[in-house]
Scaffold this active site. Structure first.
Site, PDB file in Angstrom:
ATOM      1  N   PHE A 156       0.848  -1.773  -0.032  1.00 58.73           N
ATOM      2  CA  PHE A 156       0.074  -0.209  -0.435  1.00 58.73           C
ATOM      3  C   PHE A 156       0.902   0.925   0.154  1.00 58.73           C
ATOM      4  O   PHE A 156       1.697   1.134   1.336  1.00 58.73           O
ATOM      5  CB  PHE A 156      -0.653   0.434   1.275  1.00 58.73           C
ATOM      6  CG  PHE A 156      -2.320   1.471   1.270  1.00 58.73           C
ATOM      7  CD1 PHE A 156      -2.931   1.278   0.578  1.00 58.73           C
ATOM      8  CD2 PHE A 156      -1.528   2.209   1.310  1.00 58.73           C
ATOM      9  CE1 PHE A 156      -3.917   2.206   0.607  1.00 58.73           C
ATOM     10  CE2 PHE A 156      -2.632   3.557   2.125  1.00 58.73           C
ATOM     11  CZ  PHE A 156      -4.120   3.480   0.965  1.00 58.73           C
ATOM     12  N   LYS A 211       3.195  10.866   6.748  1.00 60.31           N
ATOM     13  CA  LYS A 211       1.948  11.038   8.263  1.00 60.31           C
ATOM     14  C   LYS A 211       2.945  11.651   9.633  1.00 60.31           C
ATOM     15  O   LYS A 211       2.601  12.911   9.253  1.00 60.31           O
ATOM     16  CB  LYS A 211       1.674  10.011   8.231  1.00 60.31           C
ATOM     17  CG  LYS A 211       1.437   9.227   7.238  1.00 60.31           C
ATOM     18  CD  LYS A 211       0.299   8.001   7.634  1.00 60.31           C
ATOM     19  CE  LYS A 211      -0.058   6.977   6.503  1.00 60.31           C
ATOM     20  NZ  LYS A 211      -0.973   7.311   6.065  1.00 60.31           N
ATOM     21  N   ASP A 237       9.499   2.463   1.472  1.00 58.16           N
ATOM     22  CA  ASP A 237       8.777   3.712   2.012  1.00 58.16           C
ATOM     23  C   ASP A 237       8.505   3.611   3.373  1.00 58.16           C
ATOM     24  O   ASP A 237       7.801   2.593   3.985  1.00 58.16           O
ATOM     25  CB  ASP A 237       6.398   3.330   1.417  1.00 58.16           C
ATOM     26  CG  ASP A 237       5.998   3.916   1.685  1.00 58.16           C
ATOM     27  OD1 ASP A 237       5.796   4.531   2.429  1.00 58.16           O
ATOM     28  OD2 ASP A 237       4.745   3.649   0.316  1.00 58.16           O
TER      29      ASP A 237
END
Length: 406
Positions: A137, A251, A222
Site C-alpha cells: 500500500f 504522516k 516507503d
C-alpha cells in the site's frame, strides 16, 4: 438532521467510519459530540504519532501561520533549509524533496527512480521497471493503485501505467529472479502496514540491499507509516542496519495537524531533478517546514523512539497473552502491532466495534487484522488503561465463542 446523516448526504462514501462523531482530541484521548472520551489506539494511521494538539506543535503552527504560511517554491522561505537539514540528519540521506501527502512523495520516488534508470543506468527510454511487493500500500493515485494487488483499489480505475513488476513480499529469491537490465528500483515497505502489519523474514532487507548493490538497482523504502519512531527505531529499516538509496516519509512529519511528506535520497539521485521537472504548489511551504522541524525535534527531545520500543514490547506481550485462542498471530514492532483474528473465532470488525464501546478506538484491515498504533507519547498508565479494556473485550469474546461451541 444529525451530523453523521449530514456527512453521509454530502460526502462521497469512500470510507466506512464507525458511527462516532468526534469533536475534540487532547494527547492520546478523543472525545465525541456526546462527551464520551476514548483512547486513540490508531493515531490516524500514524499521522498523529505526537498525540492530538501537542502544545509545541500548536505553538509553532500559530506563530508561523501569523508570520508566513504559503508562497509556493517560486521564492525561498526561511524554515525550509533547517527543516530539511534536520530530516536529512535523522535519516542519513543527503537531500530531500518536500511534498504534502505520502502518495505525492511516492510519485516523486517513482519519477526519481525512472529518471535515474535512464540517465545513470542507461535503460532504454520508457522501458524502466520498478519491482514492488504483493500486498503493498503506497497510496491512492492511479499510478500507485495500478501496481496494487488489492482488487478493490483497482476496480474501475484503469487503464494503468506499465513499468511495475510484482513479487511476493518477503521473498528475496523472487526479487532476484525479477531483476533484469531494465530494473531501475525495488520499492517496498519494510513492514506492510495496510496489509495487516506484515513483517518480512529476518535478513530480508539486508538481502535486498545486497541484490541492489550487485545489480545496480536503487533500493527505495516507503517509511510513511513505519518511520519516525513508530517501530522503536527512527526508521524500520534500521532494525537490519541497512541504508536505503531512497526514503519516503510523511504522516507523523506533520505533527498531526498538517500534511507534510518528503522523498529523500543521495545527492547523485537528487541532482537529476532540475527546475520544471517536478513541483508542488504547497510542498515545502513555510508552515509545513516549521511544523516538520518541530515534529522532528519533539521525537528526539521527548525520546519517543526509545519510548516506542519500550512501550511497544509491553503492548505486544499483553496483546499476545489476552488473545491466545482467538488470534492466529500477534506481530509488529514498537507501538505498531497487528492482531490477526482467527476467522473461525469471529469477526475483527465486530471486535473493533466492541473495543470502541469499551473506550478504545482502533481499526481492522483485510477483514481479520486489528491494528494497534497509539500515539508515541502515550504513558504506561494510559497504555495499560486501554489494554485492560481490550483484555475485558477479548475475554468476553472468547467466552461467547466457548459458549456457542458448547
Amino acid at each position: 438532521m444529525d451530523a453523521i446523516a449530514l456527512e453521509q448526504q454530502v460526502c462521497a462514501a469512500n470510507y466506512a467510519p464507525l458511527p462516532i462523531m468526534l469533536s475534540h482530541g487532547e494527547g492520546v484521548w478523543l472525545t465525541d459530540t456526546s462527551g464520551v472520551k476514548r483512547l486513540d489506539m490508531m493515531s490516524g494511521y500514524s499521522a498523529v504519532s505526537l498525540g492530538h494538539g501537542h502544545p509545541r506543535i500548536l505553538k509553532v503552527l500559530s506563530e508561523q501561520a501569523r508570520k508566513l504560511a504559503v508562497t509556493s517554491r517560486a521564492f525561498h522561505c526561511e524554515p525550509l533549509g533547517p527543516f530539511l537539514e534536520k530530516l536529512c540528519a535523522v535519516s542519513g540521506q543527503d537531500m530531500a524533496l518536500p511534498m504534502n501527502t505520502g502518495a505525492e512523495a511516492v510519485e516523486t520516488a517513482i519519477k526519481a527512480a525512472r529518471r535515474w534508470g535512464y540517465r545513470v543506468k542507461g535503460i532504454a527510454r520508457d522501458q524502466a521497471e520498478i519491482i514492488v511487493a504483493a500486498g503493498n500500500f503506497h497510496g491512492r493515485t492511479t499510478t500507485i493503485v495500478g501496481f496494487s494487488s488489492e482488487d478493490s483499489y483497482r476496480d474501475g480505475f484503469g487503464p494503468f501505467a506499465p513499468g511495475f513488476v510484482t513479487v511476493p513480499f518477503g521473498d528475496s529469491a523472487a526479487v532476484e529472479a525479477a531483476i533484469t537490465p531494465r530494473t531501475a528500483a525495488i520499492m517496498i515497505e519494510p513492514i506492510q502496514g495496510e496489509a495487516g502489519i506484515v513483517m518480512p523474514p529476518a535478513g530480508y532487507l539486508k538481502r535486498l540491499r545486497e541484490l541492489c548493490d550487485r545489480h545496480n538497482v536503487l533500493l527505495i523504502l516507503d517509511e510513511i507509516q513505519s518511520g519516525l519512531g513508530r517501530t522503536g527505531r527512527w526508521f524500520a529499516h534500521q532494525h537490519e542496519g541497512i541504508r536505503a538509496d531512497g526514503l519516503i516519509v510523511g504522516k507523523a512529519l506533520g505533527g498531526g495537524v498538517y500534511p507534510v511528506s518528503a522523498f529523500l535520497a543521495s545527492r547523485d539521485v537528487m541532482r537529476l531533478f532540475e527546475p520544471g521537472s517536478h513541483g508542488s504548489t504547497f510542498g515545502g511551504n513555510a508552515l509545513a517546514a516549521a511544523i516538520g522541524l518541530e515534529s522532528l525535534k519533539i521525537i528526539e527531545e521527548e525520546r519517543l523512539v526509545q519510548r516506542s520500543a519500550e512501550q511497544g514490547a509491553h503492548m505486544k506481550q499483553r496483546l499476545a497473552a489476552m488473545t491466545r485462542g482467538i488470534a492466529r498471530d500477534v506481530r509488529g514492532a514498537g507501538l505498531w502491532i497487528g492482531v490477526d483474528i482467527d476467522p473461525a473465532a469471529g469477526s475483527a470488525k465486530a471486535l473493533v466495534k466492541a473495543l470502541a464501546s469499551a473506550g478504545v478506538l482502533t481499526k481492522e484491515t483485510h477483514e481479520t487484522v486489528i491494528r494497534f498504533a497509539p500515539p508515541l507519547t502515550i504513558s504506561r498508565a494510559e497504555l495499560d488503561w486501554g489494554l485492560d479494556r481490550c483484555e475485558a473485550v477479548f475475554a468476553a469474546f472468547g467466552g461467547q465463542r466457548r459458549a456457542s461451541a458448547a
